[in-house]
Scaffold this active site. Structure first.
Site, PDB file in Angstrom:
ATOM      1  N   LYS A   1       0.832  -1.213   0.000  1.00  0.00           N
ATOM      2  CA  LYS A   1       0.000   0.000   0.000  1.00  0.00           C
ATOM      3  C   LYS A   1       0.862   1.257   0.000  1.00  0.00           C
ATOM      4  O   LYS A   1       0.632   2.174  -0.780  1.00  0.00           O
ATOM      5  CB  LYS A   1      -0.891   0.075   1.259  1.00  0.00           C
ATOM      6  CG  LYS A   1      -1.881  -1.020   1.419  1.00  0.00           C
ATOM      7  CD  LYS A   1      -2.786  -0.760   2.635  1.00  0.00           C
ATOM      8  CE  LYS A   1      -2.062  -0.725   3.956  1.00  0.00           C
ATOM      9  NZ  LYS A   1      -1.517  -2.004   4.408  1.00  0.00           N
TER      10      LYS A   1
ATOM     11  N   ARG B   1      -9.204   1.238   8.779  1.00  0.00           N
ATOM     12  CA  ARG B   1      -8.764  -0.132   9.025  1.00  0.00           C
ATOM     13  C   ARG B   1      -9.849  -0.956   9.699  1.00  0.00           C
ATOM     14  O   ARG B   1      -9.635  -2.124  10.003  1.00  0.00           O
ATOM     15  CB  ARG B   1      -7.527  -0.113   9.918  1.00  0.00           C
ATOM     16  CG  ARG B   1      -6.222  -0.325   9.155  1.00  0.00           C
ATOM     17  CD  ARG B   1      -5.094  -0.266  10.141  1.00  0.00           C
ATOM     18  NE  ARG B   1      -3.942  -1.005   9.778  1.00  0.00           N
ATOM     19  CZ  ARG B   1      -2.831  -0.475   9.257  1.00  0.00           C
ATOM     20  NH1 ARG B   1      -2.777   0.798   8.971  1.00  0.00           N
ATOM     21  NH2 ARG B   1      -1.788  -1.225   9.025  1.00  0.00           N
TER      22      ARG B   1
ATOM     23  N   ARG C   1      11.975  -6.469   4.405  1.00  0.00           N
ATOM     24  CA  ARG C   1      11.572  -5.058   4.364  1.00  0.00           C
ATOM     25  C   ARG C   1      12.513  -4.206   5.216  1.00  0.00           C
ATOM     26  O   ARG C   1      12.873  -4.571   6.324  1.00  0.00           O
ATOM     27  CB  ARG C   1      10.137  -4.897   4.874  1.00  0.00           C
ATOM     28  CG  ARG C   1       9.703  -3.437   4.855  1.00  0.00           C
ATOM     29  CD  ARG C   1       8.242  -3.277   4.636  1.00  0.00           C
ATOM     30  NE  ARG C   1       7.490  -3.233   5.864  1.00  0.00           N
ATOM     31  CZ  ARG C   1       6.204  -2.869   5.911  1.00  0.00           C
ATOM     32  NH1 ARG C   1       5.571  -2.538   4.809  1.00  0.00           N
ATOM     33  NH2 ARG C   1       5.573  -2.858   7.055  1.00  0.00           N
TER      34      ARG C   1
ATOM     35  N   ARG D   1      11.585  -2.047  10.968  1.00  0.00           N
ATOM     36  CA  ARG D   1      10.538  -1.608  11.897  1.00  0.00           C
ATOM     37  C   ARG D   1      10.371  -2.634  13.011  1.00  0.00           C
ATOM     38  O   ARG D   1      10.392  -3.831  12.758  1.00  0.00           O
ATOM     39  CB  ARG D   1       9.212  -1.472  11.140  1.00  0.00           C
ATOM     40  CG  ARG D   1       9.030  -0.118  10.523  1.00  0.00           C
ATOM     41  CD  ARG D   1       7.879  -0.079   9.580  1.00  0.00           C
ATOM     42  NE  ARG D   1       6.615  -0.561  10.125  1.00  0.00           N
ATOM     43  CZ  ARG D   1       5.456  -0.483   9.482  1.00  0.00           C
ATOM     44  NH1 ARG D   1       5.411   0.069   8.289  1.00  0.00           N
ATOM     45  NH2 ARG D   1       4.357  -0.940  10.017  1.00  0.00           N
TER      46      ARG D   1
ATOM     47  N   ARG E   1      -0.353  -8.948  13.343  1.00  0.00           N
ATOM     48  CA  ARG E   1      -0.947  -7.894  12.507  1.00  0.00           C
ATOM     49  C   ARG E   1      -1.830  -8.501  11.417  1.00  0.00           C
ATOM     50  O   ARG E   1      -2.864  -7.944  11.069  1.00  0.00           O
ATOM     51  CB  ARG E   1       0.171  -7.034  11.885  1.00  0.00           C
ATOM     52  CG  ARG E   1       0.839  -6.140  12.931  1.00  0.00           C
ATOM     53  CD  ARG E   1       2.156  -5.592  12.447  1.00  0.00           C
ATOM     54  NE  ARG E   1       2.027  -4.684  11.327  1.00  0.00           N
ATOM     55  CZ  ARG E   1       3.024  -4.358  10.514  1.00  0.00           C
ATOM     56  NH1 ARG E   1       4.216  -4.859  10.701  1.00  0.00           N
ATOM     57  NH2 ARG E   1       2.813  -3.524   9.533  1.00  0.00           N
TER      58      ARG E   1
HETATM   59  P1  AMP Z   1       1.255   0.737   8.917  1.00  0.00           P
HETATM   60  O1  AMP Z   1       2.475   1.575   8.735  1.00  0.00           O
HETATM   61  O2  AMP Z   1       0.110   1.166   8.062  1.00  0.00           O
HETATM   62  O3  AMP Z   1       1.556  -0.734   8.785  1.00  0.00           O
HETATM   63  O4  AMP Z   1       0.768   0.964  10.425  1.00  0.00           O
HETATM   64  C1  AMP Z   1       1.605   0.616  11.509  1.00  0.00           C
HETATM   65  C2  AMP Z   1       0.773   0.474  12.770  1.00  0.00           C
HETATM   66  O5  AMP Z   1       0.154   1.720  13.103  1.00  0.00           O
HETATM   67  C3  AMP Z   1      -0.370  -0.530  12.689  1.00  0.00           C
HETATM   68  O6  AMP Z   1       0.040  -1.868  12.898  1.00  0.00           O
HETATM   69  C4  AMP Z   1      -1.269  -0.019  13.825  1.00  0.00           C
HETATM   70  O7  AMP Z   1      -0.725  -0.377  15.080  1.00  0.00           O
HETATM   71  C5  AMP Z   1      -1.139   1.492  13.677  1.00  0.00           C
HETATM   72  N1  AMP Z   1      -2.157   2.023  12.761  1.00  0.00           N
HETATM   73  C6  AMP Z   1      -1.959   2.550  11.532  1.00  0.00           C
HETATM   74  N2  AMP Z   1      -3.112   2.936  10.973  1.00  0.00           N
HETATM   75  C7  AMP Z   1      -4.085   2.640  11.868  1.00  0.00           C
HETATM   76  C8  AMP Z   1      -5.492   2.761  11.865  1.00  0.00           C
HETATM   77  N3  AMP Z   1      -6.169   3.277  10.816  1.00  0.00           N
HETATM   78  N4  AMP Z   1      -6.190   2.348  12.973  1.00  0.00           N
HETATM   79  C9  AMP Z   1      -5.539   1.841  14.029  1.00  0.00           C
HETATM   80  N5  AMP Z   1      -4.205   1.661  14.097  1.00  0.00           N
HETATM   81  C10 AMP Z   1      -3.477   2.059  13.021  1.00  0.00           C
END
Ligand code: AMP
Length: 210
Positions: free
Chosen positions: A13, A88, A123, A156, A167
């Protein structure tokens, strides 16, 4: 143009959102990046959300909605935006619709779990500008250095295999229902995310058009 990127963690994404953002000159709004920046800067929000993120759990909706809706109200979003990592879950999608009306495109990048777990091992990300790399398929030009800002790349904390598995579980339980939710509204386009980065992108461009 208001775009939502859907897909499991590691589906691509962020990579595609960054390319679309350049192509259409609209901002990429990555909730994950916003949260990671808060953690890096140890803001009050950052301290409150750090544990959720490191464990692979969602940040509570009220905090997430506050961050996203405030970001969308900024002037650079007047011509549109690309939401990368939001909504999400169904509650977030409903709040988004109430606040912003209907989206134009919901782009669902589909990749099976086994491949995601494998991808995440390779990654790397730039803690400064947030760009992602894959050591085999999308490596930086200079080893371990971000092409865009020159910062050293890192892994990360939530990309550890155990956390990735958590996740993915959370994704299937909470985010996957959005596929049906947006399908019913005729907004959903599903793209095979196992193709090469440029092929996925070309497919997205063909869907969205000029
Ligand atoms: P990402 O970089 O999109 O993989 O997001 C990393 C982490 O941020 C996720 O695993 C969640 O813990 C948190 N996070 C990101 N976006 C959301 C969202 N829309 N709702 C809740 N937690 C989020």
């Amino acid at each position: 143009m208001k775009i939502v990127m859907l897909g499991a963690p590691g589906a691509g994404k962020g990579t595609q959102a960054a390319k679309l953002s350049l192509q259409y000159a609209i901002p990429q709004i990555s909730t994950g990046k916003i949260f990671r920046d808060h953690i890096k800067n140890q803001t009050t929000l950052g301290k409150n959300i750090e544990e959720f993120i490191n464990k692979g759990l969602f940040v509570p909706d009220e905090l997430t909605l506050d961050v996203v809706l405030n970001r969308i109200r900024k002037e650079d979003c007047l011509n549109g935006y690309i939401l990368d990592g939001f909504p999400r879950n169904i509650q977030q999608a409903i709040a988004l619709k109430e606040n912003q009306g209907e989206m134009d495109f919901v782009l669902n990048i589909s990749v099976q779990d086994e491949l995601i777990i494998d991808r995440m091992k390779y990654r790397r990300f730039c803690p400064s500008c947030g760009r992602n790399y894959h050591m085999l398929h999308l490596p930086p030009k200079k080893e371990n250095i971000c092409d865009y800002c020159g910062h050293e790349l890192t892994i990360r904390k939530d990309d550890k295999e155990e956390t990735v598995k958590r996740r993915l579980l959370v994704y299937h339980e909470q985010t996957q229902p959005l596929i049906e939710y947006y399908q019913k509204q005729n907004l959903l386009f599903t793209i095979d995310g196992t193709q090469k980065v440029q092929d996925v992108f070309d497919h997205l461009l063909a869907l969205i058009g000029e």
